[in-house]
Design an enzyme around this catalytic site. Structure first.
Site, PDB file in Angstrom:
ATOM      1  N   ASN A  71       0.817  -1.213   0.000  1.00 20.48           N
ATOM      2  CA  ASN A  71       0.000   0.000   0.000  1.00 20.48           C
ATOM      3  C   ASN A  71       0.853   1.268   0.000  1.00 20.48           C
ATOM      4  O   ASN A  71       1.665   1.479   0.905  1.00 20.48           O
ATOM      5  CB  ASN A  71      -0.894  -0.032   1.251  1.00 20.48           C
ATOM      6  N   HIS A 128     -15.077  -5.261  10.492  1.00 22.87           N
ATOM      7  CA  HIS A 128     -14.667  -3.938  10.981  1.00 22.87           C
ATOM      8  C   HIS A 128     -15.870  -3.068  11.278  1.00 22.87           C
ATOM      9  O   HIS A 128     -16.472  -2.522  10.358  1.00 22.87           O
ATOM     10  CB  HIS A 128     -13.888  -3.207   9.891  1.00 22.87           C
ATOM     11  N   ARG A 130     -14.125  -6.184  15.136  1.00 27.65           N
ATOM     12  CA  ARG A 130     -13.175  -5.158  15.562  1.00 27.65           C
ATOM     13  C   ARG A 130     -13.934  -3.860  15.717  1.00 27.65           C
ATOM     14  O   ARG A 130     -14.691  -3.475  14.815  1.00 27.65           O
ATOM     15  CB  ARG A 130     -12.088  -5.029  14.500  1.00 27.65           C
ATOM     16  N   TYR A 185      -7.918   6.601  13.526  1.00 28.03           N
ATOM     17  CA  TYR A 185      -7.651   5.430  12.699  1.00 28.03           C
ATOM     18  C   TYR A 185      -8.859   4.482  12.746  1.00 28.03           C
ATOM     19  O   TYR A 185      -9.441   4.250  13.809  1.00 28.03           O
ATOM     20  CB  TYR A 185      -6.399   4.663  13.194  1.00 28.03           C
ATOM     21  N   ASP A 210      -7.692  -2.269  17.378  1.00 26.41           N
ATOM     22  CA  ASP A 210      -6.381  -1.998  16.765  1.00 26.41           C
ATOM     23  C   ASP A 210      -5.892  -0.626  17.223  1.00 26.41           C
ATOM     24  O   ASP A 210      -6.504   0.401  16.900  1.00 26.41           O
ATOM     25  CB  ASP A 210      -6.538  -2.024  15.233  1.00 26.41           C
ATOM     26  N   HIS A 246      -3.001   0.511  16.337  1.00 31.77           N
ATOM     27  CA  HIS A 246      -2.271   0.983  15.162  1.00 31.77           C
ATOM     28  C   HIS A 246      -0.970   1.703  15.526  1.00 31.77           C
ATOM     29  O   HIS A 246      -0.690   2.810  15.056  1.00 31.77           O
ATOM     30  CB  HIS A 246      -3.166   1.853  14.265  1.00 31.77           C
ATOM     31  N   GLU A 299      -4.451  -5.048  19.286  1.00 33.81           N
ATOM     32  CA  GLU A 299      -3.509  -5.177  18.155  1.00 33.81           C
ATOM     33  C   GLU A 299      -2.540  -4.008  18.065  1.00 33.81           C
ATOM     34  O   GLU A 299      -2.939  -2.856  18.292  1.00 33.81           O
ATOM     35  CB  GLU A 299      -4.348  -5.266  16.871  1.00 33.81           C
ATOM     36  N   GLU A 319       1.300  -7.292  11.303  1.00 35.84           N
ATOM     37  CA  GLU A 319       0.864  -7.034   9.923  1.00 35.84           C
ATOM     38  C   GLU A 319       1.961  -6.369   9.090  1.00 35.84           C
ATOM     39  O   GLU A 319       1.958  -6.501   7.870  1.00 35.84           O
ATOM     40  CB  GLU A 319      -0.432  -6.228   9.883  1.00 35.84           C
ATOM     41  N   ARG A 355       0.164 -11.799  13.133  1.00 37.66           N
ATOM     42  CA  ARG A 355      -0.754 -11.247  12.117  1.00 37.66           C
ATOM     43  C   ARG A 355      -0.158 -11.186  10.713  1.00 37.66           C
ATOM     44  O   ARG A 355      -0.682 -10.486   9.860  1.00 37.66           O
ATOM     45  CB  ARG A 355      -1.155  -9.826  12.538  1.00 37.66           C
ATOM     46  N   HIS A 414      -3.556 -10.696   8.663  1.00 34.81           N
ATOM     47  CA  HIS A 414      -3.976  -9.378   8.192  1.00 34.81           C
ATOM     48  C   HIS A 414      -4.866  -9.567   6.957  1.00 34.81           C
ATOM     49  O   HIS A 414      -4.556 -10.368   6.077  1.00 34.81           O
ATOM     50  CB  HIS A 414      -2.700  -8.616   7.833  1.00 34.81           C
ATOM     51  N   ASP A 462      -6.213  -3.471   1.301  1.00 38.22           N
ATOM     52  CA  ASP A 462      -5.046  -3.344   0.418  1.00 38.22           C
ATOM     53  C   ASP A 462      -4.418  -4.712   0.132  1.00 38.22           C
ATOM     54  O   ASP A 462      -3.478  -4.805  -0.662  1.00 38.22           O
ATOM     55  CB  ASP A 462      -4.001  -2.379   0.999  1.00 38.22           C
ATOM     56  N   GLU A 478      -8.745 -11.699   9.518  1.00 38.41           N
ATOM     57  CA  GLU A 478      -9.370 -10.380   9.321  1.00 38.41           C
ATOM     58  C   GLU A 478     -10.103 -10.368   7.973  1.00 38.41           C
ATOM     59  O   GLU A 478      -9.606 -10.887   6.971  1.00 38.41           O
ATOM     60  CB  GLU A 478      -8.289  -9.297   9.325  1.00 38.41           C
ATOM     61  N   TRP A 520       1.462   6.651  12.231  1.00 31.55           N
ATOM     62  CA  TRP A 520       0.059   6.590  11.813  1.00 31.55           C
ATOM     63  C   TRP A 520      -0.464   5.200  12.097  1.00 31.55           C
ATOM     64  O   TRP A 520       0.220   4.206  11.950  1.00 31.55           O
ATOM     65  CB  TRP A 520      -0.082   6.905  10.325  1.00 31.55           C
TER      66      TRP A 520
HETATM   67  O1  KDG Z   1      -2.029  -0.580   4.463  1.00 32.93           O
HETATM   68  C1  KDG Z   1      -2.263  -0.381   5.812  1.00 32.93           C
HETATM   69  C2  KDG Z   1      -3.502  -1.123   6.257  1.00 32.93           C
HETATM   70  O2  KDG Z   1      -3.471  -2.445   5.814  1.00 32.93           O
HETATM   71  C3  KDG Z   1      -3.635  -1.112   7.756  1.00 32.93           C
HETATM   72  O3  KDG Z   1      -3.751   0.212   8.187  1.00 32.93           O
HETATM   73  C4  KDG Z   1      -4.853  -1.897   8.178  1.00 32.93           C
HETATM   74  O4  KDG Z   1      -4.102  -1.956  10.431  1.00 32.93           O
HETATM   75  C5  KDG Z   1      -4.787  -2.405   9.551  1.00 32.93           C
HETATM   76  C6  KDG Z   1      -5.606  -3.581   9.860  1.00 32.93           C
HETATM   77  O5  KDG Z   1      -5.475  -4.087  10.966  1.00 32.93           O
HETATM   78  O6  KDG Z   1      -6.373  -3.994   9.003  1.00 32.93           O
HETATM   79 MG    MG Z   2      -3.868  -3.379  12.043  1.00 28.84          MG
END
Ligand code: KDG
Ligand code: MG
Length: 402
Positions: A37, A122, A147, A159, A210, A212, A236, A262, A283, A312, A316, A339, A402
């Site tokens: 991605n 999600h 999630r 996020y 998550d 993140h 996560e 991931e 993951r 994961h 993407d 996921e 991020w």
């Molecule tokens: O490309 C980044 C995404 O795949 C990510 O932000 C998604 O954290 C993610 C998830 O748990 O699906």
């Molecule tokens: Mg994630």
């Protein structure tokens, strides 16, 4: 038998995907996902300039030797671009082998260990009430694991909060979107969200969250502890995991199950986390960790330490990756969860697939190979568009994760 041609197909049916298609002198073809991605063209160049010339003329049945040739032979090992390129080749080769054997891929891997692959959906909302409602809608759709991500009071963007109910897509066309992050606001809010979810839906549904990569190890430990009464399935990416040792501190303070990986690419990224039992779920995805050949080894290593898989599966990762992952998930003995972030209708049309959703689970289907193909004519109608994931800054402007 020989690989006699290879093609890299880039398309953007709502978001960018990189797909490798391998052709053989016996007419059997295979496809693999190579999407990274926001850095898609780097994998395209890696495949076209450095991998494909080495593949032409090789025997596609020698999957292990080709994997080792591309991994060891590069000298500059590992990293997301290299491992996505290797994965695309590896998955295309497993697809070819299973088609030649006349079997669904899961049967070549060792056969099914379960009837369906439990997935988590999600759910997200702009605030607490919207997120509670969104989780309810997933329960109505039959999901057993969900999630939950929510807008945070005082932050303009969070996020995991998307544009619609069933789709969340963080990447945007053009240059990266800038978002603002504040840990204190987030930490004060998340336990309230999970308290409201348990009040609304009781102990039944598996709930996931998550972070993140946003917290320090100590903050992650505090959050894990605060969430213990709500019995999460997992927390996560609580802290960035470049330093695997950082998870020891989190682990010492909380029994909330931890998931990570991931963004990992090889077993070396997860070795200490797994062997020191610092995590509960690994993951890593087929596309970003060298394909089925490498992911199988990681899963077997994880099984020794009681760590389960939780691949994961964001948007993407193309349907080709999802197809391969579902055959892996249906086989892997130490499966945890998969996921499932739905692709758009345009993406599903470009990638016809045998897998389907039923009663909270995805099923890989009975097609030979991994059961996913690419409609090249349709793909050509969606040309590549430069797109990036957002970036995050603290309120004073400092760059953050991020
Ligand atoms: O490309 C980044 C995404 O795949 C990510 O932000 C998604 O954290 C993610 C998830 O748990 O699906
Ligand atoms: Mg994630």
């Amino acid at each position: 038998m020989k690989i006699d041609a290879a093609k890299v197909i880039v398309c953007s049916p709502g978001r960018n995907f990189v797909t490798l298609k391998l052709f053989t002198d016996q007419g059997v073809t295979g496809v693999g996902d190579a999407t990274v991605n926001g850095r898609e063209k780097a994998v395209v160049a890696y495949l076209e300039e450095h991998v494909i010339p080495c593949l032409i003329g090789r025997d596609p049945r020698r999957i292990e030797d080709i994997w080792q040739y591309l991994y060891r032979g590069a000298y500059w090992r590992r990293g997301p671009i290299t491992m996505a390129a290797i994965s695309a080749v590896d998955v295309a080769l497993w697809d070819i082998k299973a088609k030649m054997a006349g079997m669904p891929l899961v049967d070549l891997l060792g056969g099914r260990s379960r009837d369906g692959v439990m997935v988590y959906g999600h759910a997200n909302g702009a605030d607490l009430a919207e997120t509670v409602d969104a989780v309810g809608r997933y329960i109505e759709l039959g999901y057993r694991a969900i999630r939950a991500q929510s807008g945070v009071p005082g932050l303009a963007k969070a996020y995991g909060v998307g544009r619609g109910d069933l789709h969340y897509e963080p990447a945007g066309v053009g240059l990266p979107d800038e978002t603002v992050w504040d840990t204190r606001k987030y930490l004060a809010y998340v336990p309230k969200l999970f308290e409201a979810l348990r009040d609304a839906y009781g102990p039944g549904p598996h709930l996931l969250h998550d972070v993140h990569h946003r917290l320090t190890p100590l903050e992650a430990a505090q959050l894990g502890k605060a969430l213990e009464p709500y019995n999460l399935f997992w927390l996560e990416d609580a802290t960035p995991a470049e330093n695997q040792e950082a998870f020891r501190l989190i682990r010492q303070h909380t029994t909330t199950p931890l998931a990570v990986g991931e963004v990992f690419n090889t077993i070396w990224d997860a070795k200490d986390l797994i062997s020191n039992q610092l995590i509960d779920y690994i993951r890593m995805a087929v596309v970003h960790s060298g394909g089925l050949t490498h992911l199988r080894r990681i899963a077997d290593f994880a099984a020794v330490w009681g760590v389960r898989t939780g691949c994961h599966g964001a948007t993407d990762l193309s349907p080709v990756c999802m197809g391969a992952a579902l055959h892996f998930d249906a086989w892997v003995p130490n499966f945890g969860v998969q996921e499932y972030m739905r692709h758009t209708e345009e993406t599903d049309a470009v990638f016809p697939h045998a897998y389907y959703f039923e009663a909270g689970a995805l099923h890989p289907g009975d097609a030979v190979g991994h059961g996913v193909d690419i409609d090249e004519a349709l793909a050509a109608k969606y040309p590549y568009e430069r797109a990036y994931l957002p970036v995050a800054r603290l309120e004073d402007g400092t760059m953050w994760n991020w």
